[in-house]
Design an enzyme around this catalytic site. Sequence first.
Site, PDB file in Angstrom:
ATOM      1  N   GLY A  10      16.639 -50.198  49.649  1.00 42.57           N
ATOM      2  CA  GLY A  10      15.391 -49.458  49.783  1.00 42.57           C
ATOM      3  C   GLY A  10      14.520 -50.030  50.883  1.00 42.57           C
ATOM      4  N   LEU A  11      14.612 -49.460  52.076  1.00 35.66           N
ATOM      5  CA  LEU A  11      13.898 -49.989  53.231  1.00 35.66           C
ATOM      6  C   LEU A  11      12.655 -49.169  53.572  1.00 35.66           C
ATOM      7  CD1 LEU A  11      16.975 -51.035  55.387  1.00 35.66           C
ATOM      8  CD2 LEU A  11      15.361 -52.548  54.198  1.00 35.66           C
ATOM      9  N   MET A  14       7.435 -51.283  51.485  1.00 33.63           N
ATOM     10  CA  MET A  14       7.491 -52.511  50.695  1.00 33.63           C
ATOM     11  C   MET A  14       8.838 -53.203  50.839  1.00 33.63           C
ATOM     12  SD  MET A  14       4.653 -53.329  49.149  1.00 33.63           S
ATOM     13  CE  MET A  14       5.115 -54.322  47.728  1.00 33.63           C
ATOM     14  N   LYS A  77      11.386 -45.818  44.580  1.00 31.66           N
ATOM     15  CA  LYS A  77      10.409 -45.179  43.713  1.00 31.66           C
ATOM     16  C   LYS A  77      10.760 -45.403  42.251  1.00 31.66           C
ATOM     17  CE  LYS A  77       8.159 -40.722  42.810  1.00 31.66           C
ATOM     18  NZ  LYS A  77       8.126 -39.280  43.170  1.00 31.66           N
ATOM     19  N   ASN A 104       6.947 -50.738  40.823  1.00 26.52           N
ATOM     20  CA  ASN A 104       5.909 -50.664  39.785  1.00 26.52           C
ATOM     21  C   ASN A 104       6.445 -49.901  38.580  1.00 26.52           C
ATOM     22  OD1 ASN A 104       3.672 -52.138  40.472  1.00 26.52           O
ATOM     23  ND2 ASN A 104       2.678 -50.482  41.590  1.00 26.52           N
ATOM     24  N   SER A 130       3.081 -58.291  43.487  1.00 21.36           N
ATOM     25  CA  SER A 130       1.718 -57.873  43.810  1.00 21.36           C
ATOM     26  C   SER A 130       1.284 -58.434  45.155  1.00 21.36           C
ATOM     27  CB  SER A 130       0.742 -58.347  42.737  1.00 21.36           C
ATOM     28  OG  SER A 130      -0.571 -57.957  43.089  1.00 21.36           O
ATOM     29  N   GLY A 131       0.530 -57.640  45.865  1.00 20.32           N
ATOM     30  CA  GLY A 131      -0.002 -58.061  47.163  1.00 20.32           C
ATOM     31  C   GLY A 131       0.070 -56.979  48.204  1.00 20.32           C
ATOM     32  N   LYS A 184       2.565 -57.516  35.271  1.00 22.37           N
ATOM     33  CA  LYS A 184       2.144 -56.801  36.487  1.00 22.37           C
ATOM     34  C   LYS A 184       1.291 -55.580  36.138  1.00 22.37           C
ATOM     35  CE  LYS A 184       2.147 -55.562  40.884  1.00 22.37           C
ATOM     36  NZ  LYS A 184       1.918 -54.147  40.945  1.00 22.37           N
ATOM     37  N   HIS A 187      -2.087 -56.860  35.274  1.00 18.15           N
ATOM     38  CA  HIS A 187      -2.705 -57.246  36.548  1.00 18.15           C
ATOM     39  C   HIS A 187      -3.342 -56.024  37.202  1.00 18.15           C
ATOM     40  CE1 HIS A 187      -2.509 -57.190  40.956  1.00 18.15           C
ATOM     41  NE2 HIS A 187      -2.774 -58.482  40.929  1.00 18.15           N
ATOM     42  N   ASN A 188      -2.591 -54.933  37.252  1.00 15.40           N
ATOM     43  CA  ASN A 188      -3.110 -53.720  37.891  1.00 15.40           C
ATOM     44  C   ASN A 188      -4.259 -53.120  37.098  1.00 15.40           C
ATOM     45  OD1 ASN A 188      -0.954 -54.210  39.609  1.00 15.40           O
ATOM     46  ND2 ASN A 188      -0.367 -52.065  39.739  1.00 15.40           N
ATOM     47  N   GLU A 191      -7.184 -55.016  37.981  1.00 12.37           N
ATOM     48  CA  GLU A 191      -7.511 -54.595  39.352  1.00 12.37           C
ATOM     49  C   GLU A 191      -8.330 -53.300  39.335  1.00 12.37           C
ATOM     50  OE1 GLU A 191      -4.832 -52.554  42.774  1.00 12.37           O
ATOM     51  OE2 GLU A 191      -4.066 -54.462  42.015  1.00 12.37           O
ATOM     52  N   LYS A 262      -1.701 -44.406  40.383  1.00 10.98           N
ATOM     53  CA  LYS A 262      -0.251 -44.244  40.251  1.00 10.98           C
ATOM     54  C   LYS A 262       0.270 -44.477  38.845  1.00 10.98           C
ATOM     55  CE  LYS A 262       0.927 -45.151  45.068  1.00 10.98           C
ATOM     56  NZ  LYS A 262       1.721 -45.971  46.013  1.00 10.98           N
ATOM     57  N   HIS A 455     -10.317 -44.187   1.439  1.00 12.08           N
ATOM     58  CA  HIS A 455      -9.556 -45.214   2.145  1.00 12.08           C
ATOM     59  C   HIS A 455      -9.869 -46.629   1.667  1.00 12.08           C
ATOM     60  CE1 HIS A 455      -7.797 -42.420   4.973  1.00 12.08           C
ATOM     61  NE2 HIS A 455      -8.989 -41.895   5.188  1.00 12.08           N
TER      62      HIS A 455
END
Length: 476
Positions: A10-11, A14, A77, A104, A130-131, A184, A187-188, A191, A262, A455
């Site tokens: 996957g080029l 990223m 993806k 992700n 991440s970054g 991760k 983390h997001n 963020e 996303k 209840h």
Amino acid sequence: MSQAEIGLIGLGVMGSNLALNIAERGNKIAVFNRTVEATRKFYSEAGELKGQIVPCETIEEFVAAIRPPRPIIIMIKAGEAVDQQMEILKPYLSKGDIMIDAGNANFRDTMRRFDALKGSDLTFIGMGVSGGEEGARHGPSIMVGGTEESYRRVEKVLTSIAAKFENDPCVAWLGENGAGHFVKTIHNGIEYADMQMIAEIYGILRDGLKMSAAEIGEVFGTWNKGRLNSYLIEITEKVLKAADPLTGKPIVDLILDKAGQKGTGKWSVIEAQNMGIPATGIEAAVAARSISSMKEEREAAEKILGLPPVGEFTVADREAFIEDLENALLAAKIGAYAQGFAVMSAASKEFGWNLPMPTIAKIWRAGCIIRSQFLDEITTAFTKAPDVANLIVTPAFAAMVKETDGALRRVVSAAVLGGLPVPALASALGYFDSYRRGRGTANVIQAQRDFFGAHGFDRVDGADSHHGPWGSGLNA
């Protein structure tokens, strides 16, 4: 020709940057892309790193180019495409080979893929990276989930490419199956909250104090020299000071106020709710992005409802209020991080990961989007008390909350009275006020639940009587 130490499929942006990072750090890497032209272009532009790169045009050639047991990074993806690529790879792999999803991914997909390979000769790593583009090229923060044995196979490569904080590489094995991708995800989520809180402070400065983008940029630049020092504060100064090359106007003033997302923020909220852990800052941030996407609806609503009739936004002491904004942002950030770590702590117990909280804070100190001076303090707090119930009750952070609580209260009050939306800042204040209050108001909720649904409830006096004297409930 010697074999490559690792492979990458996957080029895209990223994948290309990560491959160049791997090569630049002295690791030979085989690369493959579904489109042959992309592989050829990548290799032709690799310059002096060509000697460390083995470009491959078929899967057979690619797999043969890697030293067994073969670690293969899949950087495509997220979702079904990863499953499809794994199925294509499997017939060419042999015992001990490792497929590594570095996208992700939803951690539940990672757990499924990991479990599906149990009993086979192959294994799977879910690796959070991440970054962004810059991090992938020059040093990301890397969160690894899989077997410890498979991590050891790639540890040398990952340690070489990870960001460094005072020479300490920002990479760690965090546990089996989905541990890396879960961390991760959180983390997001943090963020999302951090970015939303910054946006709300920007809104108060822009719409409340009527400051220009450049002036607000100066404020963030000053804050970045203090306790708020972080990547997000740093780039906020830069985007606010940037001019549009077409008009010369501040570029931020020309950007449509619709924020994309996303899915990782939403996943954070869903998992927090599943585990019964409040993550109100992340929830507010995700909701704010959703509202931002409703641009046409918001414009129509403004015509119908108008803006709140609150008059002029005034503060008695402008400089003191800007200082309050700085402290309010610090307080709100503490709340968001505390919630994120609480979610990870609950997940660690639920999934048997034994997530190392001090280590997570350490590997977030450089490379990742939420990197900040603040995380060094979190590392210290969790090192001293790794099993603490919540970050905000550690001595250092309890002191910070007490110090900044008043500023957060004043800022939220001023914003609400001025008709300026601050959902994430307000959520942090509500979280602190709820978490610190020993006697809350849920007794009324339990009474209501018992009234309409029998209840039951527990009593403060411990008496063995768990229903109220409501008579026949709804028919009373």
